[in-house]
Design a protein around this motif. Structure first.
Motif, PDB file in Angstrom:
ATOM      1  N   MET A  59      -8.536  -6.628   6.984  1.00 14.99           N
ATOM      2  CA  MET A  59      -7.920  -5.481   7.652  1.00 14.99           C
ATOM      3  C   MET A  59      -8.291  -4.150   6.995  1.00 14.99           C
ATOM      4  SD  MET A  59      -4.140  -7.117   8.359  1.00 14.99           S
ATOM      5  CE  MET A  59      -3.553  -5.678   9.260  1.00 14.99           C
ATOM      6  N   ALA A  60      -8.347  -4.122   5.672  1.00 17.30           N
ATOM      7  CA  ALA A  60      -8.628  -2.873   4.942  1.00 17.30           C
ATOM      8  C   ALA A  60     -10.127  -2.646   4.868  1.00 17.30           C
ATOM      9  CB  ALA A  60      -8.023  -2.942   3.544  1.00 17.30           C
ATOM     10  N   LYS A  61     -10.688  -2.138   5.940  1.00 15.01           N
ATOM     11  CA  LYS A  61     -12.145  -1.981   6.001  1.00 15.01           C
ATOM     12  C   LYS A  61     -12.563  -0.668   6.648  1.00 15.01           C
ATOM     13  CE  LYS A  61     -12.380  -4.654  10.292  1.00 15.01           C
ATOM     14  NZ  LYS A  61     -12.973  -5.852  10.938  1.00 15.01           N
ATOM     15  N   HIS A  62     -11.596   0.205   6.920  1.00 16.66           N
ATOM     16  CA  HIS A  62     -11.913   1.465   7.583  1.00 16.66           C
ATOM     17  C   HIS A  62     -11.845   2.629   6.597  1.00 16.66           C
ATOM     18  CE1 HIS A  62     -10.219  -1.219  10.753  1.00 16.66           C
ATOM     19  NE2 HIS A  62     -11.366  -0.873  11.324  1.00 16.66           N
ATOM     20  N   LYS A  63     -12.748   3.575   6.750  1.00 18.55           N
ATOM     21  CA  LYS A  63     -12.771   4.728   5.873  1.00 18.55           C
ATOM     22  C   LYS A  63     -11.426   5.451   5.916  1.00 18.55           C
ATOM     23  CE  LYS A  63     -15.471   8.837   4.733  1.00 18.55           C
ATOM     24  NZ  LYS A  63     -16.655   9.660   5.067  1.00 18.55           N
ATOM     25  N   ASP A  65      -8.660   4.124   4.626  1.00 18.46           N
ATOM     26  CA  ASP A  65      -7.618   3.143   4.327  1.00 18.46           C
ATOM     27  C   ASP A  65      -7.307   3.173   2.840  1.00 18.46           C
ATOM     28  OD1 ASP A  65      -7.441   2.334   6.925  1.00 18.46           O
ATOM     29  OD2 ASP A  65      -8.514   0.441   6.676  1.00 18.46           O
ATOM     30  N   VAL A  66      -6.084   2.763   2.491  1.00 22.55           N
ATOM     31  CA  VAL A  66      -5.643   2.787   1.094  1.00 22.55           C
ATOM     32  C   VAL A  66      -5.047   1.432   0.723  1.00 22.55           C
ATOM     33  CG1 VAL A  66      -4.061   3.848  -0.575  1.00 22.55           C
ATOM     34  CG2 VAL A  66      -5.163   5.263   1.179  1.00 22.55           C
ATOM     35  N   ILE A  67      -5.376   0.962  -0.468  1.00 23.38           N
ATOM     36  CA  ILE A  67      -4.766  -0.252  -1.016  1.00 23.38           C
ATOM     37  C   ILE A  67      -4.031   0.142  -2.290  1.00 23.38           C
ATOM     38  CG2 ILE A  67      -5.177  -2.522  -2.053  1.00 23.38           C
ATOM     39  CD1 ILE A  67      -7.702  -2.712  -0.327  1.00 23.38           C
ATOM     40  N   ILE A  68      -2.767  -0.254  -2.395  1.00 22.78           N
ATOM     41  CA  ILE A  68      -1.963   0.065  -3.583  1.00 22.78           C
ATOM     42  C   ILE A  68      -1.594  -1.227  -4.305  1.00 22.78           C
ATOM     43  CG2 ILE A  68       0.117   1.187  -4.464  1.00 22.78           C
ATOM     44  CD1 ILE A  68       0.224   2.863  -1.946  1.00 22.78           C
ATOM     45  N   VAL A  69      -1.901  -1.295  -5.591  1.00 21.28           N
ATOM     46  CA  VAL A  69      -1.472  -2.417  -6.434  1.00 21.28           C
ATOM     47  C   VAL A  69      -0.728  -1.840  -7.635  1.00 21.28           C
ATOM     48  CG1 VAL A  69      -3.372  -3.927  -5.736  1.00 21.28           C
ATOM     49  CG2 VAL A  69      -3.657  -2.443  -7.703  1.00 21.28           C
ATOM     50  N   SER A  70       0.185  -2.625  -8.184  1.00 23.78           N
ATOM     51  CA  SER A  70       0.975  -2.116  -9.311  1.00 23.78           C
ATOM     52  C   SER A  70       0.170  -2.118 -10.608  1.00 23.78           C
ATOM     53  CB  SER A  70       2.256  -2.952  -9.481  1.00 23.78           C
ATOM     54  OG  SER A  70       1.936  -4.309  -9.745  1.00 23.78           O
ATOM     55  N   GLU A  71      -0.585  -3.192 -10.840  1.00 22.74           N
ATOM     56  CA  GLU A  71      -1.390  -3.336 -12.054  1.00 22.74           C
ATOM     57  C   GLU A  71      -2.719  -3.984 -11.689  1.00 22.74           C
ATOM     58  OE1 GLU A  71       1.771  -4.509 -15.427  1.00 22.74           O
ATOM     59  OE2 GLU A  71       1.995  -5.618 -13.549  1.00 22.74           O
ATOM     60  N   TYR A  89     -14.641  -2.091  -1.674  1.00 21.40           N
ATOM     61  CA  TYR A  89     -13.783  -1.137  -0.972  1.00 21.40           C
ATOM     62  C   TYR A  89     -14.336   0.284  -1.076  1.00 21.40           C
ATOM     63  CZ  TYR A  89     -10.495  -4.980  -0.650  1.00 21.40           C
ATOM     64  OH  TYR A  89      -9.915  -6.181  -0.371  1.00 21.40           O
ATOM     65  N   LYS A  90     -14.897   0.619  -2.223  1.00 20.44           N
ATOM     66  CA  LYS A  90     -15.500   1.947  -2.381  1.00 20.44           C
ATOM     67  C   LYS A  90     -16.607   2.165  -1.361  1.00 20.44           C
ATOM     68  CE  LYS A  90     -14.785   3.151  -7.250  1.00 20.44           C
ATOM     69  NZ  LYS A  90     -15.486   3.455  -8.517  1.00 20.44           N
ATOM     70  N   ASN A  91     -17.433   1.152  -1.177  1.00 20.51           N
ATOM     71  CA  ASN A  91     -18.546   1.249  -0.240  1.00 20.51           C
ATOM     72  C   ASN A  91     -18.060   1.476   1.193  1.00 20.51           C
ATOM     73  OD1 ASN A  91     -20.277   0.798  -2.380  1.00 20.51           O
ATOM     74  ND2 ASN A  91     -20.570  -1.375  -1.933  1.00 20.51           N
ATOM     75  N   VAL A  94     -12.679   2.859   1.361  1.00 21.66           N
ATOM     76  CA  VAL A  94     -11.273   2.471   1.188  1.00 21.66           C
ATOM     77  C   VAL A  94     -10.838   2.840  -0.224  1.00 21.66           C
ATOM     78  CG1 VAL A  94      -9.631   0.542   1.139  1.00 21.66           C
ATOM     79  CG2 VAL A  94     -11.472   0.584   2.846  1.00 21.66           C
ATOM     80  N   ARG A  95      -9.741   3.531  -0.336  1.00 21.91           N
ATOM     81  CA  ARG A  95      -9.260   4.004  -1.633  1.00 21.91           C
ATOM     82  C   ARG A  95      -8.368   2.955  -2.300  1.00 21.91           C
ATOM     83  NH1 ARG A  95      -5.293   9.190  -2.714  1.00 21.91           N
ATOM     84  NH2 ARG A  95      -5.396   9.141  -4.999  1.00 21.91           N
ATOM     85  N   MET A  96      -8.598   2.710  -3.591  1.00 16.94           N
ATOM     86  CA  MET A  96      -7.779   1.797  -4.371  1.00 16.94           C
ATOM     87  C   MET A  96      -6.879   2.600  -5.304  1.00 16.94           C
ATOM     88  SD  MET A  96      -7.147  -1.491  -5.141  1.00 16.94           S
ATOM     89  CE  MET A  96      -8.604  -2.381  -4.571  1.00 16.94           C
ATOM     90  N   MET A  97      -5.572   2.460  -5.140  1.00 14.98           N
ATOM     91  CA  MET A  97      -4.610   3.149  -5.997  1.00 14.98           C
ATOM     92  C   MET A  97      -3.931   2.111  -6.886  1.00 14.98           C
ATOM     93  SD  MET A  97      -3.018   5.786  -3.142  1.00 14.98           S
ATOM     94  CE  MET A  97      -1.904   6.595  -4.304  1.00 14.98           C
ATOM     95  N   ILE A  98      -4.018   2.322  -8.202  1.00 10.25           N
ATOM     96  CA  ILE A  98      -3.455   1.383  -9.174  1.00 10.25           C
ATOM     97  C   ILE A  98      -2.362   2.113  -9.948  1.00 10.25           C
ATOM     98  CG2 ILE A  98      -3.978  -0.186 -11.084  1.00 10.25           C
ATOM     99  CD1 ILE A  98      -6.982   0.060 -10.089  1.00 10.25           C
ATOM    100  N   LEU A  99      -1.129   1.697  -9.795  1.00  8.66           N
ATOM    101  CA  LEU A  99      -0.004   2.440 -10.347  1.00  8.66           C
ATOM    102  C   LEU A  99      -0.058   2.583 -11.860  1.00  8.66           C
ATOM    103  CD1 LEU A  99       3.003   1.164  -8.167  1.00  8.66           C
ATOM    104  CD2 LEU A  99       1.350   2.994  -7.712  1.00  8.66           C
ATOM    105  N   GLU A 100      -0.625   1.596 -12.557  1.00  2.38           N
ATOM    106  CA  GLU A 100      -0.674   1.683 -14.017  1.00  2.38           C
ATOM    107  C   GLU A 100      -1.809   2.599 -14.500  1.00  2.38           C
ATOM    108  OE1 GLU A 100      -1.516  -1.891 -16.132  1.00  2.38           O
ATOM    109  OE2 GLU A 100      -3.303  -2.385 -14.949  1.00  2.38           O
ATOM    110  N   ILE A 101      -2.660   3.045 -13.572  1.00  2.00           N
ATOM    111  CA  ILE A 101      -3.740   3.980 -13.909  1.00  2.00           C
ATOM    112  C   ILE A 101      -3.479   5.271 -13.138  1.00  2.00           C
ATOM    113  CG2 ILE A 101      -6.232   4.363 -13.961  1.00  2.00           C
ATOM    114  CD1 ILE A 101      -6.656   1.377 -13.938  1.00  2.00           C
ATOM    115  N   PRO A 102      -2.700   6.192 -13.722  1.00  2.00           N
ATOM    116  CA  PRO A 102      -2.279   7.417 -13.016  1.00  2.00           C
ATOM    117  C   PRO A 102      -3.417   8.238 -12.421  1.00  2.00           C
ATOM    118  CG  PRO A 102      -1.056   7.165 -15.067  1.00  2.00           C
ATOM    119  CD  PRO A 102      -2.141   6.119 -15.080  1.00  2.00           C
TER     120      PRO A 102
END
Length: 219
Positions: A59-63, A65-71, A89-91, A94-102
């Motif tokens: 599903m997460a394949k569109h420019k 889109d955002v994926i959020i993980v805690s760690e 995902y970068k290619n 799709v943006r990857m947001m990692i909560l432990e990496i501000p």
């Protein structure tokens, strides 16, 4: 329209998904982010062959889109595979947001000057790559340490003659499995809840499921 997905994973049924899911939901609520769907697996992080993760990946394949993980280690513990997934995902944009990496949470799209935006984004991308590499290295090392301890523990039990008593999983009565699995079919019980209730490993659960489905076809 771009969508936001949350993902969380624990290694075993005994570990609770609640903490990581709550962290993601809390972050979205605090920052007015609409979370479209949450995915979760209770499975090893050694590889990415997990049902919910694969569903999210489809599903997460569109420019945008955002994926959020805690760690980061909730995404995966194998360093090379984890970095490969992030690059995938970068290619796609799709943006990857990692909560432990501000630094992975900072959005530069609000900057007015395109040149400043590009420069800041490039610098932060470099920093994020370094941090992700570091966290992935730590997660991989921890996985290797656990595997080493498990091997040593099993060998010690074999030396003491305790492996037959403790190391092999007990067989589940098939009729008991069928009774519990019918609740899964009816949607009143989730597969991971059924596994936990019966004290089954995932491979055993799906082996019994296959046997159950084969028995229905014979009727």
């Amino acid at each position: 329209m771009a969508k936001v997905y949350g993902y969380h994973r624990t290694s075993t049924m005994e570990q609770h998904l609640d903490r990581g899911i709550k962290a993601i939901n809390d972050y979205c609520q605090e920052h007015n982010i609409q979370l479209d769907e949450m995915f979760s697996d209770q499975q090893t992080g050694k590889n990415f062959n997990r049902p919910d993760y694969l569903a999210m990946k489809r599903m997460a394949k569109h420019k945008g889109d955002v994926i959020i993980v805690s760690e980061l280690d909730r995404l995966g513990r194998n360093k090379l595979d984890t970095l490969k997934e992030i690059q995938h995902y970068k290619n796609l944009g799709v943006r990857m947001m990692i909560l432990e990496i501000p630094t992975s949470l900072i959005d530069y799209s609000s900057l007015n000057n395109d040149k400043d935006q590009d420069m800041a984004s490039m610098m932060m991308d470099t920093i994020n790559n370094m941090l992700v590499e570091m966290y992935a290295t730590f997660a991989h090392a921890e996985m290797q340490k656990r595997e080493k301890r498990q091997r040593e523990g099993i060998e010690s039990m074999k030396v003491r003659g305790e492996w037959e008593k403790y190391g092999r999983p007990k067989a589940i009565d098939f009729n008991l499995f069928v009774k519990a699995y019918k609740d899964v079919e009816e949607g009143t019980l989730k597969p991971f809840e059924c596994m936990k209730q019966l004290g089954m490993t995932k491979p055993s659960f799906y082996r019994y499921k296959k046997r159950y489905e084969a028995s229905k076809q014979e009727l």
